[in-house]
Design an enzyme around this catalytic site. Structure first.
Site, PDB file in Angstrom:
ATOM      1  N   LYS A 176       0.852  -1.195   0.000  1.00 42.35           N
ATOM      2  CA  LYS A 176       0.000   0.000   0.000  1.00 42.35           C
ATOM      3  C   LYS A 176       0.882   1.238   0.000  1.00 42.35           C
ATOM      4  CE  LYS A 176      -1.683   2.876   2.778  1.00 42.35           C
ATOM      5  NZ  LYS A 176      -1.584   4.087   1.950  1.00 42.35           N
ATOM      6  N   THR A 232       6.164   7.974  13.280  1.00 40.25           N
ATOM      7  CA  THR A 232       6.191   7.236  14.544  1.00 40.25           C
ATOM      8  C   THR A 232       4.779   7.015  15.072  1.00 40.25           C
ATOM      9  OG1 THR A 232       8.413   7.936  15.071  1.00 40.25           O
ATOM     10  CG2 THR A 232       7.010   7.400  16.945  1.00 40.25           C
ATOM     11  N   VAL A 234       1.858   6.712  13.460  1.00 41.58           N
ATOM     12  CA  VAL A 234       1.150   5.641  12.754  1.00 41.58           C
ATOM     13  C   VAL A 234       1.884   4.310  12.968  1.00 41.58           C
ATOM     14  CG1 VAL A 234       0.343   4.810  10.513  1.00 41.58           C
ATOM     15  CG2 VAL A 234       0.201   7.244  11.038  1.00 41.58           C
ATOM     16  N   GLY A 235       3.207   4.364  13.002  1.00 42.87           N
ATOM     17  CA  GLY A 235       3.977   3.135  13.217  1.00 42.87           C
ATOM     18  C   GLY A 235       3.611   2.449  14.520  1.00 42.87           C
ATOM     19  N   GLU A 252      10.048   1.138  10.429  1.00 44.42           N
ATOM     20  CA  GLU A 252      11.039   2.180  10.111  1.00 44.42           C
ATOM     21  C   GLU A 252      10.347   3.521  10.279  1.00 44.42           C
ATOM     22  OE1 GLU A 252      14.113   2.019   9.492  1.00 44.42           O
ATOM     23  OE2 GLU A 252      14.560   0.125   8.493  1.00 44.42           O
ATOM     24  N   CYS A 286      13.718  10.599   6.409  1.00 45.83           N
ATOM     25  CA  CYS A 286      13.859  10.204   7.815  1.00 45.83           C
ATOM     26  C   CYS A 286      15.312  10.321   8.254  1.00 45.83           C
ATOM     27  CB  CYS A 286      13.368   8.778   7.999  1.00 45.83           C
ATOM     28  SG  CYS A 286      14.222   7.625   6.922  1.00 45.83           S
ATOM     29  N   GLU A 380      10.651  16.472  14.692  1.00 47.23           N
ATOM     30  CA  GLU A 380      11.177  16.058  13.389  1.00 47.23           C
ATOM     31  C   GLU A 380      10.585  17.039  12.381  1.00 47.23           C
ATOM     32  OE1 GLU A 380       9.451  12.632  11.488  1.00 47.23           O
ATOM     33  OE2 GLU A 380      11.359  12.052  10.622  1.00 47.23           O
TER      34      GLU A 380
HETATM   35  P1  NAD Z   1       2.599   8.438   7.620  1.00 47.34           P
HETATM   36  O1  NAD Z   1       2.890   7.639   8.828  1.00 47.34           O
HETATM   37  O2  NAD Z   1       1.587   9.495   7.686  1.00 47.34           O
HETATM   38  O3  NAD Z   1       2.148   7.464   6.436  1.00 47.34           O
HETATM   39  C1  NAD Z   1       2.932   6.356   6.057  1.00 47.34           C
HETATM   40  C2  NAD Z   1       2.031   5.330   5.405  1.00 47.34           C
HETATM   41  O4  NAD Z   1       1.134   4.815   6.387  1.00 47.34           O
HETATM   42  C3  NAD Z   1       1.153   5.871   4.289  1.00 47.34           C
HETATM   43  O5  NAD Z   1       1.051   4.911   3.261  1.00 47.34           O
HETATM   44  C4  NAD Z   1      -0.185   6.064   4.984  1.00 47.34           C
HETATM   45  O6  NAD Z   1      -1.281   6.049   4.088  1.00 47.34           O
HETATM   46  C5  NAD Z   1      -0.182   4.855   5.894  1.00 47.34           C
HETATM   47  N1  NAD Z   1      -1.105   4.933   7.045  1.00 47.34           N
HETATM   48  C6  NAD Z   1      -1.597   6.034   7.658  1.00 47.34           C
HETATM   49  N2  NAD Z   1      -2.415   5.680   8.673  1.00 47.34           N
HETATM   50  C7  NAD Z   1      -2.425   4.327   8.721  1.00 47.34           C
HETATM   51  C8  NAD Z   1      -3.053   3.363   9.561  1.00 47.34           C
HETATM   52  N3  NAD Z   1      -3.845   3.726  10.566  1.00 47.34           N
HETATM   53  N4  NAD Z   1      -2.822   2.052   9.330  1.00 47.34           N
HETATM   54  C9  NAD Z   1      -1.994   1.659   8.333  1.00 47.34           C
HETATM   55  N5  NAD Z   1      -1.379   2.530   7.492  1.00 47.34           N
HETATM   56  C10 NAD Z   1      -1.585   3.847   7.694  1.00 47.34           C
HETATM   57  O7  NAD Z   1       4.016   9.002   7.131  1.00 47.34           O
HETATM   58  P2  NAD Z   1       4.325   9.953   5.891  1.00 47.34           P
HETATM   59  O8  NAD Z   1       3.866  11.321   6.225  1.00 47.34           O
HETATM   60  O9  NAD Z   1       3.840   9.322   4.629  1.00 47.34           O
HETATM   61  O10 NAD Z   1       5.918   9.905   5.860  1.00 47.34           O
HETATM   62  C11 NAD Z   1       6.707  10.729   6.654  1.00 47.34           C
HETATM   63  C12 NAD Z   1       7.182  10.019   7.888  1.00 47.34           C
HETATM   64  O11 NAD Z   1       7.801   8.788   7.527  1.00 47.34           O
HETATM   65  C13 NAD Z   1       8.256  10.775   8.648  1.00 47.34           C
HETATM   66  O12 NAD Z   1       8.021  10.693  10.024  1.00 47.34           O
HETATM   67  C14 NAD Z   1       9.542  10.043   8.292  1.00 47.34           C
HETATM   68  O13 NAD Z   1      10.588  10.187   9.210  1.00 47.34           O
HETATM   69  C15 NAD Z   1       9.061   8.658   8.176  1.00 47.34           C
HETATM   70  N6  NAD Z   1       9.988   7.857   7.359  1.00 47.34           N
HETATM   71  C16 NAD Z   1      10.793   6.945   7.965  1.00 47.34           C
HETATM   72  C17 NAD Z   1      11.729   6.232   7.222  1.00 47.34           C
HETATM   73  C18 NAD Z   1      12.685   5.250   7.863  1.00 47.34           C
HETATM   74  O14 NAD Z   1      13.282   4.459   7.131  1.00 47.34           O
HETATM   75  N7  NAD Z   1      12.879   5.267   9.163  1.00 47.34           N
HETATM   76  C19 NAD Z   1      11.808   6.449   5.863  1.00 47.34           C
HETATM   77  C20 NAD Z   1      10.963   7.387   5.281  1.00 47.34           C
HETATM   78  C21 NAD Z   1      10.045   8.077   6.048  1.00 47.34           C
END
Ligand code: NAD
Length: 484
Positions: A176, A232, A234-235, A252, A286, A380
């Site tokens: 996704k 973080t 959503v993670g 990640e 990130c 961040e």
């Molecule tokens: P986000 O967490 O908003 O979204 C990431 C993904 O999760 C998207 O596909 C989104 O649609 C999906 N999502 C959102 N809510 C969800 C849920 N409840 N259940 C399952 N999936 C869901 O992040 P973003 O704004 O797309 O990206 C930016 C963030 O990602 C920053 O915090 C950045 O540091 C982090 N990031 C981390 C790494 C790493 O390797 N550590 C790499 C790139 C980005």
């Protein structure tokens, strides 16, 4: 096939593209605000169908290592052949400057190449037993299906980083992509693997929003492993859902990465590296440098020279080859970045360069007089901002660097390697780079963080652990005496 004007329909499930009766979403070029195309988003039923398709197709995929290698080699050739089109897609959809787009394609090819070795690295082992007449074996099997969820900032490479090892290890995948980048983060890969000959059902792409489609990808009972790259907040939700469903989670997440410069460091090298990792892709990585920690005796010189270099970075449409600073992905992200700058100034810091924006273009911004509790330093910021924080001793630098919930990566410039190593030894991060900057990834090196930056490591043997399951099989070769 891979041009911006090509047909980019909707979900790719069980070898078919689905469009009928589903909602379409406009993909917008953040540099021009023009509509790129419309993409059809998946339904929850599509996610269920994708996992069911994997259940039908996965065991013969797992039994065919040479077929897997052939598919990967074809995919690498296609990526190389269509590189320029894919770089353009990354530019119009995610605002990636050409150098970043090319890096993404190159690193994706490297990840696919490295994954071609994985089918031959999951050997079963034989071990001695404490029971007479028994032979022990340790088997390593694919988990079956893997759910992969990715962000918009490095959409192609971060998807490949998970799907390549997952597929190469004999699993099926449901990917996704982020809603801002359904093409370069998802549909490009569907077309790539379709053309490369992946069997129907093994690789599926479900463009959609997180709260419905993303949640379904995680919560569906089929996947036994989930790989999430994103914020973080959503993670953490994904991690909870994974544990509730007894799945392993690879997380990640975010970072707040320090770039430490001591008074005896080579300032030219520290500034070169600092500039690249702060402003590359507008700071939307990130592993970007988020905070510059500079010894007080070279602080003013560093700020002046860094700001002078940043002032020369060309801002513009990423399709222009000279552009370094492209647009921020969307208004929500831009407002957050601008808000952090304004709040930091209100807290007493000084903008030495930039600070302004025009639509989605935020100027490269250098802020001095920053302390670690100010908005641009303790969050961040995910933007083209360099908050510069002074320190007086190495211990103080380490304390400031570690004063964050995150622990992804760091870079250290010091007069001697010994001094840099002493600093690195005390940093609480998953990665650290001496005499360099933070934007590093190699397909064989462990990639990931500690604390709020996530759980697990991508690449090499570390990802094999995540996408396979270990099984103890024993054979009682002689009859055995039981105690009853
Ligand atoms: P986000 O967490 O908003 O979204 C990431 C993904 O999760 C998207 O596909 C989104 O649609 C999906 N999502 C959102 N809510 C969800 C849920 N409840 N259940 C399952 N999936 C869901 O992040 P973003 O704004 O797309 O990206 C930016 C963030 O990602 C920053 O915090 C950045 O540091 C982090 N990031 C981390 C790494 C790493 O390797 N550590 C790499 C790139 C980005």
């Amino acid at each position: 096939m891979f041009t911006v004007d090509a047909e980019w329909p909707g979900p790719y499930i069980d070898g078919e593209w689905r469009t009928d009766g589903r909602k379409t979403v406009t993909v917008e070029n953040p540099a021009t605000r023009e509509q790129v195309t419309e993409v059809t988003f998946a339904t929850a039923g599509d996610v269920d169908d994708a996992y069911e398709a994997i259940e039908r197709a996965q065991s013969s995929w797992a039994d065919s290592p040479t077929q897997r290698v052939q598919v990967f080699e074809n995919a690498m050739d296609l990526l190389a052949e269509h590189r320029d089109n894919i770089v353009e897609l990354l530019a119009v959809e995610s605002g990636s400057a050409a150098s970043k787009g090319h890096q993404e394609v190159t690193k994706s090819i490297d990840l696919l190449d490295t994954a071609t070795q994985l089918p031959f690295r999951t050997t079963n082992t034989v071990a001695a037993s404490r029971v007479p007449g028994k032979r022990n074996e340790v088997h390593r099997d694919p988990v079956g299906s893997v759910g992969v969820i990715t962000p918009w900032n490095v959409p192609l490479k971060l998807a490949v980083q998970s799907i390549a090892p997952a597929l190469a290890l004999g699993n099926g995948v449901v990917l996704k992509p982020a809603p801002d980048t359904p093409i370069s983060g998802g549909l490009v890969l569907a077309r790539l693997f379709e053309e490369a000959g992946v069997p129907d059902g093994i690789f599926n792409v479900v463009p959609g929003y997180g709260e419905d489609i993303g949640a379904r990808v995680v919560e569906h009972p089929s996947p036994k492993a989930v790989s999430f790259t994103g914020s973080t907040t959503v993670g953490q939700q994904v991690g909870h859902a994974a544990v509730d469903g007894f799945k392993s989670a690879m997380l990640e997440l975010g970072g707040n990465n320090p770039h430490i410069v001591t008074e005896d460091a080579d300032l030219d090298r520290a500034i070169d590296g600092g500039l690249f990792a702060t402003f590359s892709h507008q700071g939307q990585a990130c592993i970007s440098i988020n905070r510059h920690l500079v010894h007080e005796s070279v602080y003013d010189e560093y700020v002046d020279r860094f700001a002078a270099r940043a002032a020369d970075l060309p801002i513009g449409d990423p399709r222009d080859v000279d552009t370094v600073i492209g647009p921020i992905i969307n208004e929500t992200q831009r407002d957050k970045i601008v808000g952090y700058i304004q709040e930091t100034v209100e807290q007493g810091a000084t903008v030495e360069l930039g600070g302004e924006y025009d639509d989605l273009f935020v100027e490269p911004t250098v802020i001095s007089g920053v302390t670690n509790d100010m908005a641009a330093a303790c969050n961040e910021h995910f933007g083209p901002i360099a908050p510069v924080i002074p320190f007086s001793t190495d211990e103080e630098a380490v304390k400031i660097a570690n004063d964050t919930e995150y622990g992804l990566t760091a870079s250290v410039h010091a007069g001697t390697e010994d001094r840099a190593r002493r600093i690195v030894a005390k940093l609480e991060t998953g990665m650290a780079h001496i005499n360099d900057q933070t934007v590093n990834s190699e397909p064989d090196m462990p990639f990931g963080g500690v604390g709020a930056s996530g759980i697990g490591r991508h690449n090499g043997e570390w990802i094999i652990e995540k996408f396979t399951t270990t099984r103890w099989v024993s054979v009682q070769e002689e009859s055995r005496d039981y105690p009853l």
